[in-house]
Write a protein that holds these residues in place. Structure first.
Motif, PDB file in Angstrom:
ATOM      1  N   SER A   1     -76.977  29.771  -3.086  1.00  0.00           N
ATOM      2  CA  SER A   1     -77.679  28.836  -2.200  1.00  0.00           C
ATOM      3  C   SER A   1     -77.001  28.750  -0.832  1.00  0.00           C
ATOM      4  O   SER A   1     -77.684  28.686   0.197  1.00  0.00           O
ATOM      5  CB  SER A   1     -77.816  27.454  -2.832  1.00  0.00           C
ATOM      6  OG  SER A   1     -76.563  26.860  -3.087  1.00  0.00           O
ATOM      7  N   ALA A   2     -75.678  28.766  -0.791  1.00  0.00           N
ATOM      8  CA  ALA A   2     -74.978  28.744   0.501  1.00  0.00           C
ATOM      9  C   ALA A   2     -75.325  30.006   1.304  1.00  0.00           C
ATOM     10  O   ALA A   2     -75.609  29.933   2.505  1.00  0.00           O
ATOM     11  CB  ALA A   2     -73.473  28.629   0.302  1.00  0.00           C
ATOM     12  N   PHE A   3     -75.320  31.148   0.624  1.00  0.00           N
ATOM     13  CA  PHE A   3     -75.675  32.414   1.280  1.00  0.00           C
ATOM     14  C   PHE A   3     -77.093  32.333   1.854  1.00  0.00           C
ATOM     15  O   PHE A   3     -77.334  32.675   3.008  1.00  0.00           O
ATOM     16  CB  PHE A   3     -75.555  33.571   0.284  1.00  0.00           C
ATOM     17  CG  PHE A   3     -75.958  34.893   0.850  1.00  0.00           C
ATOM     18  CD1 PHE A   3     -75.099  35.608   1.670  1.00  0.00           C
ATOM     19  CD2 PHE A   3     -77.210  35.437   0.562  1.00  0.00           C
ATOM     20  CE1 PHE A   3     -75.470  36.833   2.203  1.00  0.00           C
ATOM     21  CE2 PHE A   3     -77.597  36.650   1.096  1.00  0.00           C
ATOM     22  CZ  PHE A   3     -76.730  37.356   1.915  1.00  0.00           C
ATOM     23  N   TRP A   4     -78.037  31.841   1.059  1.00  0.00           N
ATOM     24  CA  TRP A   4     -79.435  31.742   1.489  1.00  0.00           C
ATOM     25  C   TRP A   4     -79.598  30.763   2.655  1.00  0.00           C
ATOM     26  O   TRP A   4     -80.288  31.064   3.635  1.00  0.00           O
ATOM     27  CB  TRP A   4     -80.316  31.320   0.310  1.00  0.00           C
ATOM     28  CG  TRP A   4     -81.739  31.127   0.706  1.00  0.00           C
ATOM     29  CD1 TRP A   4     -82.683  32.107   0.863  1.00  0.00           C
ATOM     30  CD2 TRP A   4     -82.370  29.890   1.050  1.00  0.00           C
ATOM     31  NE1 TRP A   4     -83.871  31.540   1.270  1.00  0.00           N
ATOM     32  CE2 TRP A   4     -83.714  30.185   1.392  1.00  0.00           C
ATOM     33  CE3 TRP A   4     -81.950  28.571   1.090  1.00  0.00           C
ATOM     34  CZ2 TRP A   4     -84.622  29.204   1.769  1.00  0.00           C
ATOM     35  CZ3 TRP A   4     -82.851  27.589   1.465  1.00  0.00           C
ATOM     36  CH2 TRP A   4     -84.168  27.911   1.803  1.00  0.00           C
ATOM     37  N   ILE A   5     -78.975  29.592   2.550  1.00  0.00           N
ATOM     38  CA  ILE A   5     -79.069  28.582   3.613  1.00  0.00           C
ATOM     39  C   ILE A   5     -78.578  29.160   4.935  1.00  0.00           C
ATOM     40  O   ILE A   5     -79.217  28.989   5.980  1.00  0.00           O
ATOM     41  CB  ILE A   5     -78.267  27.316   3.246  1.00  0.00           C
ATOM     42  CG1 ILE A   5     -78.943  26.584   2.079  1.00  0.00           C
ATOM     43  CG2 ILE A   5     -78.091  26.393   4.445  1.00  0.00           C
ATOM     44  CD1 ILE A   5     -78.035  25.571   1.380  1.00  0.00           C
ATOM     45  N   ASN A   6     -77.462  29.865   4.891  1.00  0.00           N
ATOM     46  CA  ASN A   6     -76.893  30.426   6.120  1.00  0.00           C
ATOM     47  C   ASN A   6     -77.727  31.590   6.659  1.00  0.00           C
ATOM     48  O   ASN A   6     -77.938  31.711   7.866  1.00  0.00           O
ATOM     49  CB  ASN A   6     -75.443  30.837   5.889  1.00  0.00           C
ATOM     50  CG  ASN A   6     -74.557  29.620   5.648  1.00  0.00           C
ATOM     51  OD1 ASN A   6     -74.769  28.557   6.243  1.00  0.00           O
ATOM     52  ND2 ASN A   6     -73.605  29.751   4.762  1.00  0.00           N
ATOM     53  N   ARG A   7     -78.228  32.425   5.767  1.00  0.00           N
ATOM     54  CA  ARG A   7     -79.062  33.557   6.191  1.00  0.00           C
ATOM     55  C   ARG A   7     -80.384  33.071   6.790  1.00  0.00           C
ATOM     56  O   ARG A   7     -80.896  33.636   7.749  1.00  0.00           O
ATOM     57  CB  ARG A   7     -79.315  34.493   5.009  1.00  0.00           C
ATOM     58  CG  ARG A   7     -79.999  35.802   5.427  1.00  0.00           C
ATOM     59  CD  ARG A   7     -80.341  36.672   4.259  1.00  0.00           C
ATOM     60  NE  ARG A   7     -81.369  35.974   3.487  1.00  0.00           N
ATOM     61  CZ  ARG A   7     -81.460  36.014   2.169  1.00  0.00           C
ATOM     62  NH1 ARG A   7     -80.610  36.696   1.457  1.00  0.00           N
ATOM     63  NH2 ARG A   7     -82.418  35.359   1.547  1.00  0.00           N
ATOM     64  N   ALA A   8     -80.937  31.979   6.246  1.00  0.00           N
ATOM     65  CA  ALA A   8     -82.208  31.430   6.716  1.00  0.00           C
ATOM     66  C   ALA A   8     -82.045  30.560   7.965  1.00  0.00           C
ATOM     67  O   ALA A   8     -83.039  30.080   8.510  1.00  0.00           O
ATOM     68  CB  ALA A   8     -82.862  30.614   5.599  1.00  0.00           C
ATOM     69  N   ASP A   9     -80.795  30.353   8.409  1.00  0.00           N
ATOM     70  CA  ASP A   9     -80.516  29.522   9.586  1.00  0.00           C
ATOM     71  C   ASP A   9     -81.154  28.141   9.485  1.00  0.00           C
ATOM     72  O   ASP A   9     -81.744  27.632  10.441  1.00  0.00           O
ATOM     73  CB  ASP A   9     -80.990  30.205  10.880  1.00  0.00           C
ATOM     74  CG  ASP A   9     -80.123  31.385  11.264  1.00  0.00           C
ATOM     75  OD1 ASP A   9     -78.897  31.312  11.011  1.00  0.00           O
ATOM     76  OD2 ASP A   9     -80.655  32.370  11.798  1.00  0.00           O
ATOM     77  N   LEU A  10     -81.016  27.509   8.305  1.00  0.00           N
ATOM     78  CA  LEU A  10     -81.563  26.167   8.114  1.00  0.00           C
ATOM     79  C   LEU A  10     -80.780  25.112   8.884  1.00  0.00           C
ATOM     80  O   LEU A  10     -81.315  24.060   9.204  1.00  0.00           O
ATOM     81  CB  LEU A  10     -81.553  25.786   6.634  1.00  0.00           C
ATOM     82  CG  LEU A  10     -82.609  26.416   5.747  1.00  0.00           C
ATOM     83  CD1 LEU A  10     -82.495  25.880   4.332  1.00  0.00           C
ATOM     84  CD2 LEU A  10     -83.998  26.168   6.283  1.00  0.00           C
ATOM     85  N   LEU A  11     -79.529  25.406   9.158  1.00  0.00           N
ATOM     86  CA  LEU A  11     -78.652  24.441   9.837  1.00  0.00           C
ATOM     87  C   LEU A  11     -78.080  25.057  11.102  1.00  0.00           C
ATOM     88  O   LEU A  11     -77.960  26.276  11.206  1.00  0.00           O
ATOM     89  CB  LEU A  11     -77.512  24.035   8.903  1.00  0.00           C
ATOM     90  CG  LEU A  11     -77.917  23.451   7.551  1.00  0.00           C
ATOM     91  CD1 LEU A  11     -76.708  23.327   6.652  1.00  0.00           C
ATOM     92  CD2 LEU A  11     -78.590  22.109   7.747  1.00  0.00           C
ATOM     93  N   LYS A  12     -77.686  24.213  12.030  1.00  0.00           N
ATOM     94  CA  LYS A  12     -77.059  24.697  13.259  1.00  0.00           C
ATOM     95  C   LYS A  12     -75.693  25.309  12.963  1.00  0.00           C
ATOM     96  O   LYS A  12     -75.286  26.277  13.583  1.00  0.00           O
ATOM     97  CB  LYS A  12     -76.918  23.556  14.262  1.00  0.00           C
ATOM     98  CG  LYS A  12     -78.240  23.078  14.799  1.00  0.00           C
ATOM     99  CD  LYS A  12     -78.066  21.923  15.748  1.00  0.00           C
ATOM    100  CE  LYS A  12     -79.436  21.416  16.173  1.00  0.00           C
ATOM    101  NZ  LYS A  12     -79.369  20.196  16.942  1.00  0.00           N
ATOM    102  N   GLU A  13     -74.980  24.699  12.009  1.00  0.00           N
ATOM    103  CA  GLU A  13     -73.668  25.193  11.640  1.00  0.00           C
ATOM    104  C   GLU A  13     -73.740  25.874  10.269  1.00  0.00           C
ATOM    105  O   GLU A  13     -74.709  25.708   9.534  1.00  0.00           O
ATOM    106  CB  GLU A  13     -72.638  24.057  11.610  1.00  0.00           C
ATOM    107  CG  GLU A  13     -72.933  22.943  10.609  1.00  0.00           C
ATOM    108  CD  GLU A  13     -73.953  21.925  11.097  1.00  0.00           C
ATOM    109  OE1 GLU A  13     -74.628  21.358  10.225  1.00  0.00           O
ATOM    110  OE2 GLU A  13     -74.095  21.699  12.302  1.00  0.00           O
ATOM    111  N   LYS A  14     -72.703  26.630   9.948  1.00  0.00           N
ATOM    112  CA  LYS A  14     -72.642  27.311   8.656  1.00  0.00           C
ATOM    113  C   LYS A  14     -72.421  26.287   7.544  1.00  0.00           C
ATOM    114  O   LYS A  14     -71.570  25.408   7.668  1.00  0.00           O
ATOM    115  CB  LYS A  14     -71.482  28.317   8.683  1.00  0.00           C
ATOM    116  CG  LYS A  14     -71.316  29.089   7.409  1.00  0.00           C
ATOM    117  CD  LYS A  14     -70.142  30.055   7.512  1.00  0.00           C
ATOM    118  CE  LYS A  14     -69.885  30.693   6.167  1.00  0.00           C
ATOM    119  NZ  LYS A  14     -68.686  31.521   6.189  1.00  0.00           N
TER     120      LYS A  14
END
Length: 145
Positions: free
Chosen positions: A77-90
């Protein structure tokens, strides 16, 4: 094949409890975790959270340990969230998590508790909640990381 039915209530937080899981993002994250778990054969009955943490009621897969199952859910989920650019920060999840078994007679209560996270956290902070969980298990206060 072994047959087991062990309900697990798991809670994990963002690293340093950074409150980045606002309602829109939280909904997307929970939907993705649920879908990813299904793809891995992990049954998630309920998933919800609040600004800096996630609650899940799930069955332990017969060939997983709790730590393996948590690794599969948190890591992907962390990998997906970061790849999808859901947040401004990692996004990073804290290394530690909370998990406890749930008796069949308490499943409905845990479902209601997880469903009600937004209302619940208007009255109690995550850290107060965590301390209560740890103390209810008979442990001294512990760091959630």
């Amino acid at each position: 094949m072994s047959y087991i039915k062990i309900w697990i209530h798991a809670v994990w937080a963002t690293k340093n409890r950074v409150p980045v899981l606002k309602p829109g993002v939280l909904s997307e994250v929970c939907t993705h975790i649920h879908s990813n778990a299904k793809d891995k054969g992990i049954y998630i009955d309920r998933i919800n959270g609040y600004d800096e943490h996630i609650h899940s009621l799930m069955l332990l897969k017969s060939d997983n340990s709790i730590s393996k199952q948590m690794q599969l859910l948190k890591g992907e989920s962390a990998f997906w969230i970061n790849r999808a650019d859901l947040l401004k920060e990692k996004l990073e999840w804290a290394d530690k998590y909370f998990a406890t078994s749930v008796s069949e007679s308490r499943v409905d209560a845990v479902r209601a508790y997880i469903d009600n996270q937004q209302e619940h956290h208007k009255k109690q902070t995550f850290m107060d909640e965590y301390k209560h969980f740890i103390e209810s298990l008979g442990y001294a206060e512990a760091d959630f990381g």
